[in-house]
Write a protein that holds these residues in place. Structure first.
Motif, PDB file in Angstrom:
ATOM      1  N   GLN A  65     -19.065 -26.577 -65.492  1.00 42.35           N
ATOM      2  CA  GLN A  65     -19.320 -27.090 -64.290  1.00 42.35           C
ATOM      3  C   GLN A  65     -18.770 -28.655 -64.470  1.00 42.35           C
ATOM      4  OE1 GLN A  65     -23.378 -26.463 -63.539  1.00 42.35           O
ATOM      5  NE2 GLN A  65     -23.725 -28.659 -63.490  1.00 42.35           N
ATOM      6  N   TYR A 112     -24.696 -36.237 -65.592  1.00 41.95           N
ATOM      7  CA  TYR A 112     -23.882 -36.104 -64.510  1.00 41.95           C
ATOM      8  C   TYR A 112     -24.793 -35.084 -63.604  1.00 41.95           C
ATOM      9  CZ  TYR A 112     -19.986 -38.663 -66.875  1.00 41.95           C
ATOM     10  OH  TYR A 112     -19.297 -39.513 -67.066  1.00 41.95           O
ATOM     11  N   SER A 113     -25.869 -34.722 -63.871  1.00 43.50           N
ATOM     12  CA  SER A 113     -26.472 -33.774 -62.922  1.00 43.50           C
ATOM     13  C   SER A 113     -27.328 -34.801 -61.765  1.00 43.50           C
ATOM     14  CB  SER A 113     -27.411 -32.913 -63.622  1.00 43.50           C
ATOM     15  OG  SER A 113     -28.468 -33.543 -64.276  1.00 43.50           O
ATOM     16  N   LYS A 132     -17.999 -24.326 -60.609  1.00 43.05           N
ATOM     17  CA  LYS A 132     -18.629 -23.724 -61.490  1.00 43.05           C
ATOM     18  C   LYS A 132     -18.172 -22.503 -61.898  1.00 43.05           C
ATOM     19  CE  LYS A 132     -23.230 -25.480 -59.915  1.00 43.05           C
ATOM     20  NZ  LYS A 132     -24.510 -24.937 -59.453  1.00 43.05           N
ATOM     21  N   GLU A 157     -17.021 -37.186 -62.829  1.00 42.88           N
ATOM     22  CA  GLU A 157     -16.502 -37.077 -64.231  1.00 42.88           C
ATOM     23  C   GLU A 157     -15.095 -36.853 -64.411  1.00 42.88           C
ATOM     24  OE1 GLU A 157     -19.208 -34.546 -67.055  1.00 42.88           O
ATOM     25  OE2 GLU A 157     -18.884 -33.399 -64.998  1.00 42.88           O
ATOM     26  N   LYS A 200     -16.675 -22.881 -56.032  1.00 44.81           N
ATOM     27  CA  LYS A 200     -16.409 -24.203 -56.017  1.00 44.81           C
ATOM     28  C   LYS A 200     -16.517 -24.706 -54.566  1.00 44.81           C
ATOM     29  CE  LYS A 200     -11.423 -22.906 -54.100  1.00 44.81           C
ATOM     30  NZ  LYS A 200      -9.988 -23.217 -54.101  1.00 44.81           N
ATOM     31  N   ASP A 201     -16.998 -25.891 -54.394  1.00 41.56           N
ATOM     32  CA  ASP A 201     -17.481 -26.423 -53.184  1.00 41.56           C
ATOM     33  C   ASP A 201     -16.492 -26.044 -51.980  1.00 41.56           C
ATOM     34  OD1 ASP A 201     -18.149 -28.204 -51.057  1.00 41.56           O
ATOM     35  OD2 ASP A 201     -18.685 -29.889 -52.313  1.00 41.56           O
ATOM     36  N   GLU A 218     -19.004 -32.303 -62.483  1.00 39.13           N
ATOM     37  CA  GLU A 218     -19.655 -32.984 -61.316  1.00 39.13           C
ATOM     38  C   GLU A 218     -18.508 -34.093 -60.714  1.00 39.13           C
ATOM     39  OE1 GLU A 218     -22.604 -32.221 -60.442  1.00 39.13           O
ATOM     40  OE2 GLU A 218     -22.838 -30.587 -62.076  1.00 39.13           O
ATOM     41  N   HIS A 248     -24.820 -38.868 -57.453  1.00 34.70           N
ATOM     42  CA  HIS A 248     -23.323 -39.243 -57.591  1.00 34.70           C
ATOM     43  C   HIS A 248     -23.336 -40.645 -57.473  1.00 34.70           C
ATOM     44  CE1 HIS A 248     -19.107 -39.544 -57.269  1.00 34.70           C
ATOM     45  NE2 HIS A 248     -19.043 -39.847 -56.314  1.00 34.70           N
ATOM     46  N   SER A 289     -22.210 -30.078 -57.602  1.00 33.56           N
ATOM     47  CA  SER A 289     -20.945 -29.902 -58.512  1.00 33.56           C
ATOM     48  C   SER A 289     -19.722 -29.582 -57.639  1.00 33.56           C
ATOM     49  CB  SER A 289     -21.452 -28.576 -59.354  1.00 33.56           C
ATOM     50  OG  SER A 289     -22.453 -28.559 -60.179  1.00 33.56           O
TER      51      SER A 289
END
Length: 634
Positions: A25, A596-597, A5, A30, A62-63, A27, A600, A2
Motif C-alpha cells: 500500500q 505513513y498511516s 493497495k 510517500e 485504488k482510491d 500513502e 496526511h 491509502s
C-alpha cells in the motif's frame, strides 16, 4: 487514506511467478523506491498499478478519485510536435471531452447531455486547459513553441514530465527516469520530485537519487515484496540483517529436515513406533523445501587482463576541436598514464564522446597534437550498443559462434561463461532484440570482459543495470590494474571508481580535478567563488578583523577572529549537537513502520520539519568549517 493497495496479488508469466501473493500500500506523500535485480518484474508491477496489466489473482484496490500519471522509461520522440502540444497530451482525455462538448453545442444536443459533459469538465478543471499547460511550462522552464526535434534528450525528458504533472496526479509512476540524462538534469529532476506533493512510486538504479528521494524502499525479490522504511543507506543495513536471518532460518530448517529424513529411513523397530502425524509433517517439510525459491545469484565476472601497456597511455598538447561551428574542446593539454582512472562529466552533447575518440586515435583533432602510448589493447563499451547485432543470439554476439572462449589463459564453455552474467542456457539462445535494456548491457559487459585489455573505455555502462550488478562492476573496476576512461552520469559510481575527473565547463573548457564527482563539486570555480564571496561579505562589516588579518598575513601566523565571530565559533559545537539530536529524533519518527498511516497533513508537516532540520544541521556544519578556515588563515 491509502492511494493504492495490493492484497495477496499474484502474477505469473509461464511457470515463473513475478508476484507471489504480495501485499503493498502507498500513502499520500510517500516516495517509494522499487528495487530488485533486472528481470524480477519491477516494470511489470508498475504496469499493474497503472492499469496496463491485470493480475492473475488477488485484489488491486485504488482510491476511486485517484489520478495516476506516468513518466515512461523511453524518451519522447524527437519529432515535429511542439513542446506545448506534448505537455497538452497529458490531458488528452480532457481535450477529448472539450471537443465533444463543442461538437454537441454546434449540433444543438439535449441540455441533459451537455450538462453531463459540463459536470465532467468542471470535475477535471477542463475549462482551464490552456492555463494549466502554461503553468507547467513556466514551472519547468519549458520552451512551449520549440519543436521536440530541436531538443536534447534532457529537455525531451522535461517535456514528458510536464505531460505527467499537468494531470495534477495523486500518484506519479517513474520507470528509470534518469536513463540517458546528464548530471545537471538528474539533479533538476530530483528537485522537481521533491517539490511534488503527491505519492511517488519509482524505479531507479541511481543510488544517489534513491538515497535522496526515497522515504521507503520496497524490494521485489523472488516474487515477494519486502518493505524497508527509510532511504537507500538504511535499506542496505536492514537488508544485510534480513539476509543473515534468512540464512540462519534456512540452515535450521534444512538440519531438521535431514534429521527427519534419517528417522523415516530407520529399521523395522523405528517404523513400528513412528507416528503418522510425524510422517505428515515430514511430507509437508519436503514440499516446503522444494518450493523454496533460492535467491537469484549476483552476476560474477572478471576482466581478462592483457599485458601491461607502456607508462604513457595518451598525451594531448593544445588540442582543440569544433563541431558545426561550435568549439567543444579548447586548447586542452593532458597526460594520462598507466593505471589512471579518469571520469568524464558534463551535459549531454558537450563533447565527451568526441574527446574519447581523440584520445583513442579514432579522430584527428583540428588543432594540437596527440601522442599514443605503446602496447595498448583497448576494450570499448558503447552506450548506443552499436557492437550488438539485434538479430543474433546472446551466444553469437559474445563468442562469434565459438563453443568456448579463453579468459585469462583458461578455456571456458560459452554457456558457463554467460551464466556468470545471469543468463540461463535457454536465455543465452535468445536474440538480442528480445532483451531488456539491463540484459543488453550485461551482454555488452560479457563481450567486453572476454577481450584481453589493458585499457577500458566505458561510455555510460551503468544505464539499465540493477544496483547489485552496478556494485559488482564497481568492485571489479577497483581491482582492475589497467587504465580506465569512464563516461557516466551516475554520481555515486563516479565517486567510487575514478581517481580524477575531466569536467566540461562550457565554451570548450575542459579542466582536470583530483577525485570523483563530489570532489569536483568542492573544487570547481563556482564553488570557490561562492566561498570567497561569503568570506568577503562576512569580513566587510568587521573592520577590526581586517586589521588583524592584514597583520597576521604579513607575519604568516593564524588569523585572529573578531570578538563576535569568536563567540559564534565557540557556541557552534553545542548548537550543532543539539540540532543533530533533534534531527535524529525526527528521523526515528518518520522511519517508524506506522508513520505513513497517520493523518496526511500531519505526515506532511513532520516531513517538512525533517527537511528543515536537515538544512539547519548542514548550515551549522558549513558555518563551523568556514570559521575554522578563517581562523586558520585558509
Amino acid at each position: 487514506m491509502s492511494l493504492i493497495k495490493f492484497d495477496q496479488l499474484s502474477l505469473s508469466f509461464g511457470s515463473r511467478a513475478l508476484l507471489d501473493e504480495v501485499n503493498l500500500q502507498i500513502e499520500p506523500g510517500e516516495r517509494v523506491a522499487l528495487v530488485g535485480l533486472n528481470g524480477t518484474g519491477k516494470s511489470t508491477l508498475l504496469k499493474v498499478v497503472a492499469g496496463h496489466q491485470q493480475a492473475d489473482s488477488g485484489l488491486y484496490w485504488k482510491d476511486p478519485a485517484i489520478r495516476i500519471a506516468e513518466l515512461p522509461q523511453m524518451l519522447p520522440a524527437a519529432d515535429d510536435r511542439l513542446v506545448r502540444d506534448v505537455v497538452m497530451s497529458g490531458l488528452s482525455d480532457v481535450v477529448a471531452l472539450r471537443e465533444r462538448y463543442d461538437e454537441l453545442v454546434h449540433q444543438h444536443a439535449s441540455m441533459q447531455e451537455l450538462e453531463r459533459l459540463q459536470h465532467e469538465l468542471e470535475a477535471r478543471d477542463g475549462w482551464h486547459l490552456e492555463q494549466s499547460v502554461e503553468a507547467v511550462l513556466d514551472r519547468l522552464s519549458l520552451p512551449g513553441e520549440r519543436r521536440m526535434a530541436e531538443l536534447s534528450g534532457g529537455w525531451r525528458r522535461r517535456a514528458a514530465l510536464g505531460a505527467a504533472l499537468v494531470q495534477k496526479p495523486d500518484l506519479l509512476l517513474l520507470d528509470e527516469p534518469t536513463n540517458h540524462l546528464d548530471i545537471e538534469t538528474i539533479e533538476w529532476l530530483e528537485e522537481q520530485i521533491l517539490a511534488f506533493r503527491g505519492g511517488v512510486l519509482f524505479i531507479s538504479h541511481d543510488r544517489a537519487l534513491v538515497d535522496r528521494l526515497a522515504t521507503r524502499i520496497v524490494e521485489l525479490d523472488r516474487g515477494r515484496l519486502v518493505s524497508f522504511p527509510g532511504n537507500y543507506s538504511r535499506y542496505l543495513e536492514q537488508k544485510e540483517a534480513l539476509l543473515q536471518e534468512e540464512e540462519r532460518a534456512n540452515a535450521e530448517f534444512d538440519k531438521k529436515l535431514a534429521q527427519e529424513e534419517r528417522w523415516i529411513r530407520q529399521g523395522i523397530k523405528a517404523r513400528r513406533t513412528r507416528n503418522e502425524g510425524r510422517v505428515r509433517a515430514l511430507k509437508k517439510m519436503r514440499v516446503e523445501r522444494s518450493e523454496r525459491r533460492e535467491r537469484q545469484g549476483s552476476a560474477q565476472f572478471n576482466l581478462d587482463d592483457a599485458a601491461r601497456s607502456g607508462k604513457l597511455v595518451v598525451e594531448l598538447e593544445h588540442v582543440s576541436q569544433s563541431y558545426q561551428d561550435k568549439v567543444v574542446i579548447r586548447d586542452l593539454t593532458l597526460t594520462i598514464q598507466r593505471g589512471d582512472r579518469v571520469g568524464l562529466i558534463g551535459p549531454n552533447g558537450v563533447g565527451k564522446s568526441t574527446l574519447l575518440k581523440i584520445m583513442l586515435g579514432e579522430l584527428k583533432p583540428e588543432q594540437g597534437r596527440v601522442r599514443m602510448g605503446t602496447k595498448l589493447e583497448v576494450a570499448y563499451f558503447d552506450q548506443l550498443r552499436g557492437q550488438l547485432d539485434p538479430e543474433k543470439t546472446i551466444i553469437d554476439n559474445v563468442s562469434g559462434g565459438r563453443e568456448s572462449i579463453t579468459i585469462n589463459g583458461r578455456d571456458r564453455h560459452i554457456i558457463s561463461y554467460l551464466q556468470d552474467f545471469l543468463f540461463s542456457p535457454e536465455r543465452a539462445r535468445t536474440p538480442v532484440k528480445a532483451l531488456s535494456g539491463g540484459e543488453c548491457n550485461r551482454v555488452l559487459l560479457a563481450r567486453l570482459f572476454s577481450q584481453p585489455a589493458n585499457m577500458l573505455v566505458l561510455d555510460e555502462p551503468t544505464n539499465d543495470l540493477d544496483i547489485e550488478t552496478l556494485e559488482l562492476l564497481e568492485e571489479i573496476l577497483l581491482n582492475y590494474e589497467g587504465t580506465l576512461l569512464l563516461v557516466s552520469h551516475d554520481r555515486r559510481f563516479l565517486d567510487n571508481v575514478v581517481t580524477s575527473t575531466l569536467a566540461f565547463e562550457g565554451d570548450g573548457r575542459v579542466a582536470e580535478y583530483v577525485g570523483g564527482y563530489q570532489d569536483w563539486l568542492r573544487q570547481r570555480p563556482t564553488a570557490k567563488r561562492e566561498q570567497e564571496a561569503a568570506i568577503a561579505q562576512e569580513g566587510a562589516g568587521a573592520s577590526d578583523q581586517k586589521a588583524v588579518a592584514g597583520k597576521e598575513s604579513r607575519s604568516g601566523g593564524n588569523k585572529k577572529l573578531s570578538y563576535k565571530l569568536q563567540r559564534e565559533l565557540d557556541a557552534l559545537p553545542a548548537q550543532l549537537e543539539s540540532a543533530e539530536a533533534e534531527l535524529e529524533t525526527l528521523q526515528q519518527e518518520t522511519s517508524a513502520p506506522d508513520f505513513y498511516s497517520q493523518d496526511h497533513a500531519h505526515v506532511e508537516q513532520r516531513l517538512e520539519a525533517l527537511h528543515a532540520q536537515e538544512a539547519v544541521v548542514e548550515g551549522l556544519m558549513e558555518r563551523w568549517v568556514e570559521l575554522e578556515e578563517m581562523q586558520a588563515g585558509g
